[in-house]
Design a protein around this motif. Structure first.
Motif, mmCIF file in Angstrom:
data_model
loop_
_atom_site.group_PDB
_atom_site.id
_atom_site.type_symbol
_atom_site.label_atom_id
_atom_site.label_comp_id
_atom_site.label_asym_id
_atom_site.label_seq_id
_atom_site.Cartn_x
_atom_site.Cartn_y
_atom_site.Cartn_z
ATOM 1 N N ASP B 292 5.493 42.749 -19.464
ATOM 2 C CA ASP B 292 5.549 41.364 -19.936
ATOM 3 C C ASP B 292 5.250 40.438 -18.753
ATOM 4 O O ASP B 292 5.873 40.573 -17.695
ATOM 5 N N PRO B 293 4.279 39.514 -18.888
ATOM 6 C CA PRO B 293 3.958 38.643 -17.725
ATOM 7 C C PRO B 293 5.150 37.769 -17.305
ATOM 8 O O PRO B 293 5.184 37.261 -16.193
ATOM 9 N N SER B 386 4.551 32.693 -27.323
ATOM 10 C CA SER B 386 3.660 31.795 -26.579
ATOM 11 C C SER B 386 4.437 30.606 -26.011
ATOM 12 O O SER B 386 4.308 30.261 -24.829
ATOM 13 N N SER B 387 5.254 29.996 -26.842
ATOM 14 C CA SER B 387 5.972 28.804 -26.352
ATOM 15 C C SER B 387 7.033 29.194 -25.326
ATOM 16 O O SER B 387 7.358 28.409 -24.435
ATOM 17 N N HIS B 388 7.569 30.417 -25.435
ATOM 18 C CA HIS B 388 8.539 30.812 -24.418
ATOM 19 C C HIS B 388 7.864 31.060 -23.078
ATOM 20 O O HIS B 388 8.442 30.780 -22.021
ATOM 21 N N ILE B 389 6.628 31.571 -23.093
ATOM 22 C CA ILE B 389 5.890 31.738 -21.824
ATOM 23 C C ILE B 389 5.725 30.361 -21.163
ATOM 24 O O ILE B 389 5.955 30.199 -19.958
ATOM 25 N N ASP B 390 5.411 29.357 -21.980
ATOM 26 C CA ASP B 390 5.286 27.996 -21.432
ATOM 27 C C ASP B 390 6.637 27.498 -20.910
ATOM 28 O O ASP B 390 6.721 26.814 -19.891
ATOM 29 N N PHE B 391 7.671 27.851 -21.658
ATOM 30 C CA PHE B 391 9.031 27.449 -21.254
ATOM 31 C C PHE B 391 9.378 28.035 -19.885
ATOM 32 O O PHE B 391 9.909 27.349 -19.006
ATOM 33 N N VAL B 392 9.042 29.334 -19.701
ATOM 34 C CA VAL B 392 9.359 29.984 -18.422
ATOM 35 C C VAL B 392 8.616 29.274 -17.294
ATOM 36 O O VAL B 392 9.193 28.968 -16.238
ATOM 37 N N ASN B 393 7.352 28.983 -17.522
ATOM 38 C CA ASN B 393 6.581 28.269 -16.492
ATOM 39 C C ASN B 393 7.205 26.910 -16.182
ATOM 40 O O ASN B 393 7.333 26.520 -15.020
ATOM 41 N N ALA B 394 7.594 26.204 -17.246
ATOM 42 C CA ALA B 394 8.157 24.859 -17.041
ATOM 43 C C ALA B 394 9.461 24.930 -16.267
ATOM 44 O O ALA B 394 9.714 24.140 -15.350
ATOM 45 N N ARG B 395 10.289 25.928 -16.606
ATOM 46 C CA ARG B 395 11.588 26.020 -15.918
ATOM 47 C C ARG B 395 11.408 26.360 -14.449
ATOM 48 O O ARG B 395 12.121 25.881 -13.595
ATOM 49 N N ASN B 396 10.404 27.189 -14.166
ATOM 50 C CA ASN B 396 10.192 27.542 -12.760
ATOM 51 C C ASN B 396 9.620 26.385 -11.952
ATOM 52 O O ASN B 396 9.502 26.479 -10.731
ATOM 53 N N LEU B 397 9.266 25.295 -12.663
ATOM 54 C CA LEU B 397 8.806 24.101 -11.937
ATOM 55 C C LEU B 397 9.896 23.041 -11.832
ATOM 56 O O LEU B 397 9.716 22.040 -11.162
ATOM 57 N N ASP B 398 11.030 23.262 -12.513
ATOM 58 C CA ASP B 398 12.094 22.242 -12.492
ATOM 59 C C ASP B 398 12.482 21.884 -11.063
ATOM 60 O O ASP B 398 12.778 20.738 -10.759
ATOM 61 N N ALA B 403 9.845 31.833 -8.183
ATOM 62 C CA ALA B 403 9.147 32.773 -9.065
ATOM 63 C C ALA B 403 7.736 32.280 -9.370
ATOM 64 O O ALA B 403 7.479 31.073 -9.434
ATOM 65 N N PRO B 404 6.790 33.223 -9.575
ATOM 66 C CA PRO B 404 5.393 32.820 -9.812
ATOM 67 C C PRO B 404 5.193 32.218 -11.198
ATOM 68 O O PRO B 404 5.957 32.500 -12.122
ATOM 69 N N GLN B 405 4.172 31.416 -11.341
ATOM 70 C CA GLN B 405 3.752 30.878 -12.634
ATOM 71 C C GLN B 405 2.933 31.957 -13.367
ATOM 72 O O GLN B 405 2.251 32.787 -12.743
ATOM 73 N N ILE B 406 3.013 31.920 -14.680
ATOM 74 C CA ILE B 406 2.245 32.868 -15.490
ATOM 75 C C ILE B 406 0.894 32.219 -15.785
ATOM 76 O O ILE B 406 0.842 31.074 -16.271
ATOM 77 N N THR B 407 -0.158 32.937 -15.482
ATOM 78 C CA THR B 407 -1.487 32.329 -15.674
ATOM 79 C C THR B 407 -1.841 32.322 -17.158
ATOM 80 O O THR B 407 -1.305 33.100 -17.964
ATOM 81 N N GLY B 408 -2.773 31.455 -17.500
ATOM 82 C CA GLY B 408 -3.259 31.384 -18.879
ATOM 83 C C GLY B 408 -3.877 32.710 -19.299
ATOM 84 O O GLY B 408 -3.702 33.164 -20.437
ATOM 85 N N THR B 409 -4.568 33.346 -18.371
ATOM 86 C CA THR B 409 -5.218 34.617 -18.664
ATOM 87 C C THR B 409 -4.183 35.660 -19.035
ATOM 88 O O THR B 409 -4.328 36.400 -20.011
ATOM 89 N N ALA B 410 -3.140 35.735 -18.229
ATOM 90 C CA ALA B 410 -2.108 36.731 -18.464
ATOM 91 C C ALA B 410 -1.447 36.483 -19.812
ATOM 92 O O ALA B 410 -1.139 37.421 -20.561
ATOM 93 N N ALA B 413 -3.859 37.513 -22.594
ATOM 94 C CA ALA B 413 -3.972 38.974 -22.648
ATOM 95 C C ALA B 413 -2.720 39.576 -23.290
ATOM 96 O O ALA B 413 -2.814 40.487 -24.125
ATOM 97 N N PHE B 414 -1.561 39.044 -22.918
ATOM 98 C CA PHE B 414 -0.304 39.580 -23.441
ATOM 99 C C PHE B 414 -0.239 39.375 -24.957
ATOM 100 O O PHE B 414 0.120 40.280 -25.714
ATOM 101 N N LEU B 415 -0.592 38.177 -25.399
ATOM 102 C CA LEU B 415 -0.504 37.866 -26.825
ATOM 103 C C LEU B 415 -1.545 38.649 -27.626
ATOM 104 O O LEU B 415 -1.434 38.762 -28.845
ATOM 105 N N ALA B 416 -2.546 39.179 -26.905
ATOM 106 C CA ALA B 416 -3.588 39.941 -27.592
ATOM 107 C C ALA B 416 -3.256 41.427 -27.616
ATOM 108 O O ALA B 416 -4.012 42.222 -28.168
#
Lengths: 1023, 523
Positions: B292-293, B386-398, B403-410, B413-416
């Motif tokens: 999981d990314p 999908s929205s939780h992946i965005d949530f994780v990225n947003a929280r890591n920017l608070d 922790a690294p950001q999850i790229t759009g590609t990743a 790919a994960f959702l596919a």
């Protein structure tokens, strides 16, 4: 205008001078039956309030008209009356009387009375006896000297708070301390409560009156200024003082000037050593981390044995130092030739360095007092006392240096407390906030300092416009500023989590008291009766404001200033209480052998909802001198019976009945209710007390007995901070509804077995037995406890209906119906209760005895006070701590397999055939045997002691020594000897401070410094 | 003579007036006794979000989110890992405290004032708070005190059934929905915003929350015949429309440490906690075939770079070598990390949610699947991840965490990946992914999910575990009698000491009371 005023004043004095013109000076010396000069004998012209008193050489001087009668009265002596004749000199001898019913005593409201008329129990100590104990806090001098009085000092460091309780604990949660009265007006004796600190709002930072102590404020008084101290033991005696005297009163009269008093200088030098000598095992080394074989995970000692040849250090013994103290007292007193004006000026300095490094207490006292007889009908009395004290203490309990010194590895020299970089040297892999501070680091880098400036003034006027009465008014202000600094170093255990914390708390107290008395002198009613009485009124306004400021996150770790902190929080606490009282007393006297006294007082207090805040309580007592009523007895003995009853109310603390909102420091602030719920029906509590006593004298009063039994019941008692279900919407309540009953016995035996010209021996024994029992709790709640006392493990001062007011509750071991321990079948260890239960522990002693002996031979005198106690339990939490850390010597047999005696908790434990435990455990492997041991095993039952509190040898130096009029030298030992079955350091302890209400943390011994042993020497010089 | 009496009368009246005046100094000058209605709000909002985290230390052991590394099983949290509880302790009862005290009378006062002043928006928020309280407590404790709650004249309190509490929640949320639609009276965004730093006074967002909470509540009926999935879906649809609607509490870090994130390193609450094998298994590919990314943005590796979890049946780190022991949640070894950037929700300033868009999508997905609407279920499921992946990225920017950001590609790919997003979604997919989306914050709902599916129920379609890889502890707490935990005992220092008769009536004194199933999870 100015001239007019001056003229008026002049005229006033001229008139007054005229009145004095016909009088002639009378001088003389007052001495006892051995010829020793008696100081402080009051010499009063009968029927007036005019008078003086003798100086330290026993001399007096007064102006009187021939034909007038002079009364010579001294506390503890039979008064003498002499008519002034033509001669100018009148020498008088007073007879010392250990029990004489004619002796003069101080009673409530600063009045004096013949002992025979008192229907209540009270007992006095002279100021000299108190000063001679050389205790910087005079409260500590009282233990053993008065039957019914129990003094507990919080610890043995200078400036430690001491609590004083008369006739046992009756209030479960409020103060049980008596009212302190100085020269007729109350003196504040509070100990600062940590609740005013900004950090106390946060449970991770709060001290909760545990790890820290502040001085009880009565210690601001210079013991040398005390003339006499009288303890009014119960409400019966103290009823006129109102609600603050529900727990008794201590009435202190301070010294006044005397004609020819002259200059007095005394000093004392003291050395002291600690009596803390712990035994620690030196066989098994520290436990090592499972994952990091070289790292210490904690200061637990369940590891491999030390290598042979390991070098050990006495980290505890070497930590203490020899304490020292020096005290200097200088006073000057005198009076005008006609005795109309007297004055006393005194100064004292006291500096004590405790046995714990960095603990010290220094005090400066300046006092001045002057009385003037302005006219034959007007007396004035002014006194002022200034005190400055500066006290450095250290933390106590689990954050204190004693526990730190005990757990520091013995194979490491604790003196080595810094790294080469100058920071704290840690030995474990724990975070700095989890490792105990090295004791040296603790005291060097943390600080607890308090500075107090206090001024007490008392202005009194006595008007005697009629021959049958007088009006006496006193107005006093008792003001102090108490500045506190509490530092938690950024590196230290207590400060690391906050990167250092500095707290400043400035406590400003302003108490004003006004008291007016109208005395009606004794009037004859027919042939056999006479009546006297008084009416009075008292107003008090108490106000304390604390400004507390907390700074945390230090920039420079070592610079101690709030300006050096990143985050600051402030808090102000204002507490105000006003009280108005009106009271009256009438005394009927039948033939000087039967007295009936009735008292009544009504109080109005600000802390009870209006409507319920006015309350009246009556009292009545009677004294019957049966040896005078039946003169036949008098050949054998003198005797008096007395009986008293009094009710007294008690109010709540301020702001107790309406809930208030608290600024919340959670995200984005806002307001929310504090812990306390409302109780708009709060009403005053009432204590009803009966006492019965007798005073007997034998062999010309050479031997005497004073015995009192009492029984008091408090109803509707206000219990503060009692919990309820959270479903109420609140966590704590202040509720009426507890009831407690106190019973007890006080017995004083006095005697002068030997009384010859050259040699005398006086002996006095004070026996105390006090019992307190909880009859009920508000709303039938199961338990009440003061949360601050839950200071170690799972034991607290919880009490339940039917238990002693000094009981302990805890997560004790569970037992079956036969009282056998229940054993967990899965591990062979005893099962602990999961709720706080009673297991029959009571910290109240069965009885205590204070035994004083005084021997005088010519110029030499020896006196000592032995203090005995029998019974009462003490919780040795320090030992539990050492055991659970593998340090106690009792853990040495840890490799021996054992079976805990008990029965298995397998469902059959309460049957006729419980399964006897046979599960073998090896404590070294199952360390839970030690680490999860119930604290119950460390509550030591029935602690007895014999201790030599004071012993003094003094020598009266020959007159003229160093040009003095009188001089003496002394050697004094304090707490030199203690014999006890208690296995800890010293069973006199308080796990909290004197600020905690109810029974407090008395008898909970955790990381507390015991009272040190001390020797004083010094001399007194009079010029 | 009359004059004299009159004078005495006047004088004494004057005196008595002066006297009562003189004594009137007992109004606490240190704190007010009442404040404007909106000032009660901030602490209550703080606790609504933060309080579940306090209990999450313990509930998170039941749900195997984390595990305390203490080496003795005596440590409180490990008692909970064995599905037990701490006797004579208030552990696991922070929400009890906050519902009855932090909200309690404050909420009543606020609502009373709001109603009197016709501040319908504030009153609506008040009803939401009240509903939240009963929801949290009923789900944690089962029977709770509702009818008699917040009554200072009582000394004992009767418990109400969970069914009654659920009825109240529904009534309160319906009431909130009505109130929050009103714009008349004293409704004012500016006034509400003074106490509401979450939605800055925007009543429409609170309205969405009310619908979301109702959906969550209705979805708990899944084991009952009365379960109405269509109603759940309808409420979700009126609720959060995107991550922008998430209810997130900001921790300003002004007052150490009351307004610091409870999971931040400064508060030191979970420094000795480590991730479990269960959560690692859900994210490292063991259960879903691919890594999981989000794993590298949520969990912590060991010093050797490998992501491992701990087994709650083994004390401490077990046999793991030092380099294999997972780092703490802040991303550092041992108890390090103080003052350094954390990861994900484990940072002093990371925002903590009460409810998220993602969480609601999973609720919608579950409801849709249960009513046989595969298309809606699949779409909502995918939207949830999908929205939780965005949530994780947003929280890591608070707070610019480590922790690294999850790229759009990743993400794409994960959702596919068919093992993650299959053509036909199953309950096992939905509930396991919902678990990931709620991990480390949504303890209450997560535990309710697990209890609804009896921890180890199997997917009726695929036959795999609904919570893939979850294994209850083998060394259950002694008092359990072999049963899994179903509820937390009411707060010890409130009920077991002071309300024993009330507890006795519901069987709360039984040593295995915590294993008694809840009403809501039963048919």
């Amino acid at each position: 205008m100015k001239t007019k005023l001056v003229m008026m004043l002049m005229g006033f004095y001229l008139v007054a001078a005229q009145a004095w013109a016909q009088q002639a000076p009378v001088t003389g010396k007052v001495s006892d039956e051995q010829g020793t000069p008696l100081p402080s004998v009051s010499v009063i012209i009968k029927g007036t309030t005019l008078g003086t008193s003798t100086n330290d050489a026993g001399d007096y001087s007064i102006r009187a008209t021939p034909g007038q009668v002079l009364q010579f009265r001294r506390i503890g002596a039979i008064p003498v009356e002499r008519t002034v004749g033509a001669e100018a000199t009148m020498n008088v001898q007073l007879q010392r009387a250990v029990t004489s019913l004619n002796a003069v005593v101080v009673t409530a409201l600063g009045e004096t009375a013949a002992k025979r008329s008192l229907g209540t129990a009270q007992q006095s100590v002279t100021g000299t006896a108190i000063a001679e104990t050389q205790r910087e806090n005079f409260v500590n001098a009282l233990q053993g000297r008065i039957a019914g009085v129990d003094v507990t000092s919080t610890s043995g460091v200078p400036g430690a708070s001491s609590s004083i309780v008369i006739r046992g604990i009756s209030s479960i949660s409020s103060s049980n301390q008596p009212l302190m009265i100085i020269d007729g007006l109350p003196m504040d004796n509070r100990t600062m409560n940590t609740g005013v600190l900004s950090s106390d709002n946060n449970s991770t930072q709060a001290f909760s009156n545990r790890g820290i102590d502040f001085t009880n404020r009565a210690s601001d008084l210079n013991p040398e200024d005390i003339e006499t101290l009288t303890v009014l033991k119960g409400p019966e005696a103290a009823a006129l003082y109102g609600i603050d005297a529900a727990s008794g009163a201590i009435v202190i009269t301070t010294k006044r000037g005397k004609a020819g008093g002259g200059l007095q200088y005394s000093n004392s030098f003291r050395l002291e050593k600690t009596s803390a000598k712990p035994e620690l095992q030196r066989v098994f080394g520290p436990s090592l981390s499972i994952t990091n074989a070289t790292g210490l995970t904690s200061f637990s000692y369940f590891g491999a044995p030390y290598d042979p040849g390991t070098v050990f250090y006495d980290n505890v013994g070497s930590f203490f130092r020899t304490g020292s103290a020096q005290t200097h007292n200088l006073s000057f007193s005198g009076a005008t030739g006609d005795g109309r004006i007297n004055y006393r000026l005194a100064s004292a300095s006291d500096k004590t360095l405790g046995v714990v490094p960095n603990t010290d207490y220094s005090r400066i006292n300046l006092t001045g007092a002057s009385q003037a007889q302005v006219t034959s009908w007007l007396n004035t009395d002014v006194s002022m006392a200034y005190t400055y004290d500066n006290n450095d203490q250290v933390y106590k309990g689990d954050i204190g240096p004693l526990i730190g010194a005990l757990v520091w590895p013995q194979n490491d020299n604790a003196m080595n407390f810094l790294t080469p970089a100058g920071t704290r040297r840690q030995l474990t892999v724990l975070s700095p906030s989890l490792e105990q501070d090295n004791p040296y680091f603790n005291i060097a880098r943390n600080r607890v300092n308090a500075k107090t400036n206090r001024i007490m003034t008392n202005v009194g006027l006595t008007l005697t416009p009629f021959s049958w009465g007088n009006l006496k008014t006193n107005i006093g202000a008792d003001n102090y500023t108490n500045q506190n600094l509490i530092l938690r170093n950024p590196d230290s255990q207590v400060g690391n989590a906050f990167n250092g914390m500095l707290e400043l708390a400035d406590l400003i107290t302003r108490n004003i008291n006004i008291q007016t008395l109208f005395n009606v002198n004794s009037r004859q009613l027919g042939k056999n009766f006479s009546i006297s009485g008084l009416l009075g009124n008292a107003i008090s306004d108490y106000r304390t404001n604390t400004d507390a400021l907390k700074g945390q996150d230090f920039l420079d770790p070592n610079f101690v200033s709030i300006n050096n902190t990143n985050q600051r929080t402030s808090k102000t606490t204002l507490e105000q209480r006003r009280l108005i009282g009106a009271f009256a007393q009438a005394q009927l006297d039948f033939k000087d052998y039967l007295y009936i006294t009735a008292t009544g007082r009504n109080d109005w207090t600000s802390t009870i909802p209006s409507g319920a805040n006015s309350f009246f309580y009556p009292g009545v007592n009677s004294s019957f001198i049966f040896s005078d009523a039946f003169p036949g007895i008098r050949r054998l003995m003198t005797g008096k019976l007395r009986a008293g009853y009094a009710a007294v109310g008690k109010d709540a603390r301020p702001y107790a009945y309406r809930p208030s909102l608290q600024y919340k420091t959670t995200s984005s602030g806002g307001y929310g209710y504090d812990f306390w719920g409302p109780n708009l029906a709060l009403k005053p509590e009432f204590k009803k007390s009966f006492e019965f006593g007798t005073e007997l004298g034998f062999l010309n009063d050479r031997f005497g007995v004073d015995a009192t039994v009492y029984r008091s019941t408090t109803r509707d008692q206000i219990v503060n901070d009692i919990r309820g279900s959270y479903a109420t919407g609140f966590i704590l309540f202040n509720l009426n509804g507890a009831a407690t009953r106190n019973t007890g016995l006080e017995l004083t035996l006095r005697g002068t077995p030997v009384l010859r010209d050259a040699f005398s021996w006086d002996i006095q024994a004070n026996v105390t037995r006090a019992r307190g029992k909880v009859l009920s709790l508000p709303h039938a709640l199961p338990e009440s406890y003061v949360s601050d006392t839950w200071l170690y493990g799972n034991v607290r001062n919880g009490t339940e209906p039917g238990l002693s007011t000094m009981s302990l509750t805890g997560l004790f071991y569970r037992r079956n119906k036969n009282g056998e321990l229940l054993i967990d079948p899965s591990n062979g260890l005893p099962v602990r209760s999961t709720t706080f239960i009673d297991a029959g522990y009571d910290r109240q002693p069965n009885y205590t005895v204070g035994l004083t002996n005084t021997f005088r031979r010519n110029r030499l005198s020896l006196d000592f006070l032995l203090d005995f106690r029998r019974g009462g339990d003490v919780f040795d939490a320090t030992q539990h701590y050492l055991t659970s850390h593998g340090l106690a010597t009792s853990t040495l047999n840890r490799n021996d397999p054992l079976v805990v005696p008990g029965v298995l908790k397998d469902g059959k434990e309460d049957s006729a055939t419980p399964t006897v435990n046979n599960i073998v455990i090896v404590p070294a492997v199952q360390t839970a045997y030690y680490t999860n041991m119930s604290e119950e095993l460390f509550i030591q039952k029935n602690i007895n002691w014999v201790r030599l509190r004071d012993v003094q040898v003094s020598y009266q130096l020959p007159t003229g020594f160093l040009g003095t009029r009188n001089a003496s030298a002394f050697v004094k030992g304090t707490d030199l000897f203690l014999s006890t079955n208690y296995r800890g350091f010293d069973p006199i302890v308080n796990g909290n401070s004197a600020a905690v209400g109810g029974s407090g943390g008395t008898g909970i011994d955790f990381g507390n410094f015991p009272m040190p042993k001390g020797v004083n020497f010094g001399f007194r010089l009079g010029y | 003579m009359k004059k004299l009496y009159a004078a005495i009368l006047v004088a004494s009246l004057g005196l008595s007036y002066a006297c009562s005046d003189y004594l009137d100094v007992n109004t606490n000058p240190n704190a007010p006794q009442t404040v404007t209605a909106n000032l009660y709000l901030p602490p209550m909002l703080h606790w609504m979000v933060t309080s579940p985290q306090y209990d999450g230390r313990f509930v998170g052991h039941y749900t195997q989110e984390w595990y305390n590394t203490s080496t003795t099983f005596a440590t409180p949290e490990q008692t909970w890992a064995r599905m037990g509880y701490d006797p004579a302790s208030d552990n696991g009862a922070q929400q009890w405290r906050d519902v009855y005290w932090s909200l309690g009378q404050n909420l009543i006062d606020m609502n009373t004032k709001a109603e009197a002043e016709q501040r319908w928006d504030l009153l609506g928020v008040g009803q939401i708070l009240k509903a939240w309280g009963w929801q949290a407590l009923a789900d944690l404790h089962g029977e709770i005190i509702v009818k008699e709650a917040v009554d200072q004249s009582r000394t004992s309190f009767d418990y109400d059934t969970q069914e009654y509490a659920y009825g109240e929640i529904r009534r309160l949320l319906d009431s909130a929905i009505v109130l929050l639609q009103r714009t008349d009276g004293g409704v004012s965004q500016a006034y509400l915003a003074k106490g509401d730093k979450i939605y800055t006074g925007d009543r429409t967002k609170w309205l969405k929350l009310a619908y979301g909470m109702k959906a969550l509540m209705l979805n708990h009926y899944s084991n009952k015949a009365s379960y109405a999935p269509a109603e759940v879906i309808a409420d979700v649809n009126k609720s959060f429309a995107s991550n922008a609607d998430d209810l997130l509490l900001t921790y300003p870090n002004v007052n150490p440490f009351d307004d610091y994130n409870f999971w931040g390193r400064s508060r030191n609450n979970i420094t000795t906690f480590r991730q479990t094998q269960f959560i690692v298994g859900l994210m490292d590919g063991t259960q879903f075939g691919v890594e999981d990314p989000r794993m590298r943005s949520m969990l912590s590796p060991a010093p050797d770079g490998v992501y491992r979890g701990l087994d709650p049946n083994v004390a401490g780190f077990g046999a793991l070598a030092t380099a294999q022991q997972p780092n703490n949640f802040f991303g550092y070894t041992a108890t390090n990390g103080l003052g350094l950037p954390g990861r994900y929700l484990f940072d002093d300033k990371a925002k903590i949610p009460l409810m998220t868009y993602s969480q609601l999508q999973f609720i919608k997905s579950e409801a849709a699947l249960r009513m046989g609407d595969q298309a809606t279920a699949l779409a909502a499921y995918k939207e949830g991840i999908s929205s939780h992946i965005d949530f994780v990225n947003a929280r890591n920017l608070d707070n610019n965490q480590a922790a690294p950001q999850i790229t759009g590609t990743a993400k794409t790919a994960f959702l596919a990946t068919p093992t993650v997003v299959p053509a036909t979604v199953t309950l096992s997919h939905i509930m396991s992914q919902k678990y990931i989306a709620q991990w480390a914050w949504g303890h209450n709902e997560m535990w309710m999910d697990m209890r609804r599916y009896h921890y180890t129920d199997l997917d009726p379609v695929s036959g795999v575990e609904i919570f893939r890889g979850f294994a209850p502890p083998t060394n259950l707490y002694g008092d359990n009698g072999g049963k899994l935990v179903q509820r937390i005992r009411p707060r010890y220092n409130s009920e077991y000491v002071w309300n024993v008769p009330g507890l006795d009536a519901i069987g709360g004194l039984a040593p295995d009371y915590h294993t008694k199933p809840l009403w809501i999870t039963q048919p």
